[in-house]
Design an enzyme around this catalytic site. Structure first.
Site, PDB file in Angstrom:
ATOM      1  CD  GLU A 228      -3.237   0.042   2.151  1.00  0.00           C
ATOM      2  OE1 GLU A 228      -3.916  -0.982   2.172  1.00  0.00           O
ATOM      3  OE2 GLU A 228      -3.240   0.876   3.070  1.00  0.00           O
TER       4      GLU A 228
ATOM      5  CG  HIS B 264       7.622 -29.401   2.003  1.00  0.00           C
ATOM      6  ND1 HIS B 264       8.425 -30.467   1.653  1.00  0.00           N
ATOM      7  CD2 HIS B 264       8.149 -28.886   3.143  1.00  0.00           C
ATOM      8  CE1 HIS B 264       9.380 -30.607   2.569  1.00  0.00           C
ATOM      9  NE2 HIS B 264       9.234 -29.654   3.474  1.00  0.00           N
TER      10      HIS B 264
ATOM     11  CE  LYS C 148     -10.786   2.704   3.517  1.00  0.00           C
ATOM     12  NZ  LYS C 148     -10.246   3.383   4.695  1.00  0.00           N
TER      13      LYS C 148
HETATM   14  O1  PA5 Z   1      -3.083   2.055   5.792  1.00  0.00           O
HETATM   15  C1  PA5 Z   1      -4.192   2.536   5.631  1.00  0.00           C
HETATM   16  O2  PA5 Z   1      -4.402   3.737   5.798  1.00  0.00           O
HETATM   17  C2  PA5 Z   1      -5.396   1.685   5.298  1.00  0.00           C
HETATM   18  O3  PA5 Z   1      -5.069   0.403   4.886  1.00  0.00           O
HETATM   19  C3  PA5 Z   1      -6.309   1.614   6.514  1.00  0.00           C
HETATM   20  O4  PA5 Z   1      -5.622   1.040   7.597  1.00  0.00           O
HETATM   21  C4  PA5 Z   1      -7.588   0.823   6.259  1.00  0.00           C
HETATM   22  O5  PA5 Z   1      -8.178   1.207   5.054  1.00  0.00           O
HETATM   23  C5  PA5 Z   1      -8.577   1.050   7.403  1.00  0.00           C
HETATM   24  O6  PA5 Z   1      -8.846   2.419   7.535  1.00  0.00           O
HETATM   25  P1  PA5 Z   1      -9.454   3.047   8.833  1.00  0.00           P
HETATM   26  O7  PA5 Z   1      -8.533   2.816   9.965  1.00  0.00           O
HETATM   27  O8  PA5 Z   1      -9.611   4.491   8.513  1.00  0.00           O
HETATM   28  O9  PA5 Z   1     -10.778   2.389   9.070  1.00  0.00           O
END
Ligand code: PA5
Length: 459
Positions: free
Chosen positions: A291, A312, A426
């Protein structure tokens, strides 16, 4: 004190690289950029720029978290509602630092509440957690930085409604909210209902938040030594900022190798620890690396592997398939001692080579065997040796991987702290679920999805 060792003699493969430049030259050539990148991270943290808040987390006092943990420890179960960065770090810490069958131990053996994570919005998973708990003896911790993520909100609405039906006005005492200090639905909810709450420090993004209240509260409830975790991270931080030299700085080395290999077509990074209790570390790292760096057509795909199980399953491909991966193998020196016995049956004589050996020694021999096979096949291997898995080392590992990921983003000239691709998904979900203000997103999502349906095979 040693936190860990990184050996990089096998990390530069002998092949002719597509651009002509050897990986070693490229890595060395990145030193100037790394120096700038490190200065930028440190400056961003000092100036409290958005996204840089995680840099100073190891130096924060976890007082509020410890107070909340003391209150929640009395419960029989703790359910954390959150997804992505609001869940993966918690699972990783549990996997690394408590008994593998923690929830099945007795209360006395555990010393803290059983721990469940409701991350996916899958009715089967959510329903199963509800079946496992007694609501009157369960605490719920709902975690969302944005306070809007649909999966978390859906799980939260369900648990909150069930809790209200069971416990009436006492329901709010069972809920702790961890979210932004000001914004979002959850902050408003905590105020309206008078629930306990903790803050995700401004400037700390989801996948960099494990050393904040997000990761530390559930860890402290399970008896994990939070102070040792932070002091391991803090020492790693000191070691990183103290050295502006590739041969001394583990974060520089990791970032430079990851980037140089990705540029030369090895756009997969396989993280393969030989330790069951680092399995979820690979999951946590996969989110962090993917990410943070997967932007503008750049990045490399993190691959989760586990030794010796994947010997394996995947190692055939790793040694003889396409040369498109960079390998990070991790071994653990000190483990539970478990000597393999001598057995008297003559049928078992061929197994005599194992007798008297320690099982952990065998696992480490397998790790070395895989590294050797990969190097023989000309595949690049970075070798990580961890003296033992304890809170201090895990803190150090977390900080190293966070710092290296952020540095990699900086030298790739992308922002490692945003996630436009995640936000896109989202918005489409909000639109498809009829949220006001997201009508255009719904239309667009439908239009693109119809392309998938344009050719359908009915079987
Ligand atoms: O790293 C990030 O910002 C995202 O992966 C969030 O952790 C994830 O989308 C969850 O978001 P939130 O904590 O706002 O619910």
């Amino acid at each position: 004190m040693d936190i860990l060792e990184l050996s990089y003699g096998g990390a530069f493969s002998p092949r002719q690289e597509p651009g002509g430049e050897k990986i070693e030259q490229r890595v060395t050539g990145l030193e100037v950029l790394l120096k700038k990148a490190q200065a930028n991270l440190e400056m961003g943290a000092k100036a409290k720029r958005d996204g840089f808040g995680w840099v100073g987390l190891p130096e924060e006092e976890p007082e509020k978290v410890m107070e909340a943990a003391a209150r929640l420890k009395k419960y029989d179960a703790l359910v954390q509602i959150g997804i992505g960065g609001s869940a993966l770090g918690n699972l990783m810490l549990q996997n690394a630092l408590v008994h593998p069958y923690y929830n099945e131990l007795t209360r006395e053996e555990r010393g803290g509440p059983r721990f469940y994570v409701a991350d996916n919005a899958d009715p089967d998973g959510t329903g199963a957690i509800w079946e496992m708990i007694d609501p009157a003896r369960t605490a719920f911790v709902v975690v969302s930085k944005s306070g809007t993520t649909a999966e978390t909100m859906a799980n939260f609405l369900l648990f909150w409604n069930w809790l209200r039906l069971e416990l009436k006005d006492a329901a709010a005492e069972h809920v702790t909210v961890i979210t932004d200090p000001e914004k979002g639905v959850l902050r408003a909810f905590a105020e309206e209902r008078g629930c306990s709450s903790l803050v995700i420090p401004p400037g700390v993004g989801g996948r960099y938040s494990v050393l904040s209240s997000v990761g530390l509260l559930s860890a402290a409830c399970q008896g994990i030594d939070v102070k040792a975790l932070l002091s391991g991270a803090s020492l790693m931080r000191k070691r990183i900022v103290a050295s502006e030299n590739l041969e001394k700085n583990p974060a520089w080395l990791l970032a430079a190798l990851g980037v140089a290999h990705a540029e030369s077509g090895r756009n997969m990074l396989v993280l393969m620890p030989y330790a069951d209790n680092l399995k979820d570390f690979t999951e946590w790292f996969a989110q962090l690396w993917a990410e943070s760096l997967g932007k503008q057509g750049k990045g490399s795909t993190p691959v989760r592997a586990l030794g010796a199980i994947d010997q394996h399953s995947q190692v055939q491909l790793y040694t003889s398939g396409p040369d498109d991966k960079f390998y990070l193998l991790a071994s653990v020196e000190e483990r539970k001692e478990m000597a393999l016995p001598h057995c008297e049956e003559s049928a078992l004589k061929p197994l005599a080579y194992l007798s008297g050996k320690d099982m952990g020694e065998m696992l480490n021999a397998e790790a070395r065997a895989t590294a050797a096979s990969l190097i023989k096949a000309g595949r690049p291997v970075l070798w990580l040796r961890i003296p033992r898995i304890d809170a201090f080392r895990v803190g150090g590992l977390i900080y190293l991987f966070e710092y290296a990921t952020a540095l990699a983003g900086e030298i790739m000239d992308i922002n490692p702290f945003d996630q436009p691709g995640v936000e896109q998904g989202k918005r489409y979900t909000y639109g498809l679920m009829g949220r006001e203000g997201f009508e255009k997103d719904a239309e667009e999502a439908e239009e693109f999805f119809q392309r998938a349906l344009a050719r359908t095979l009915v079987v």
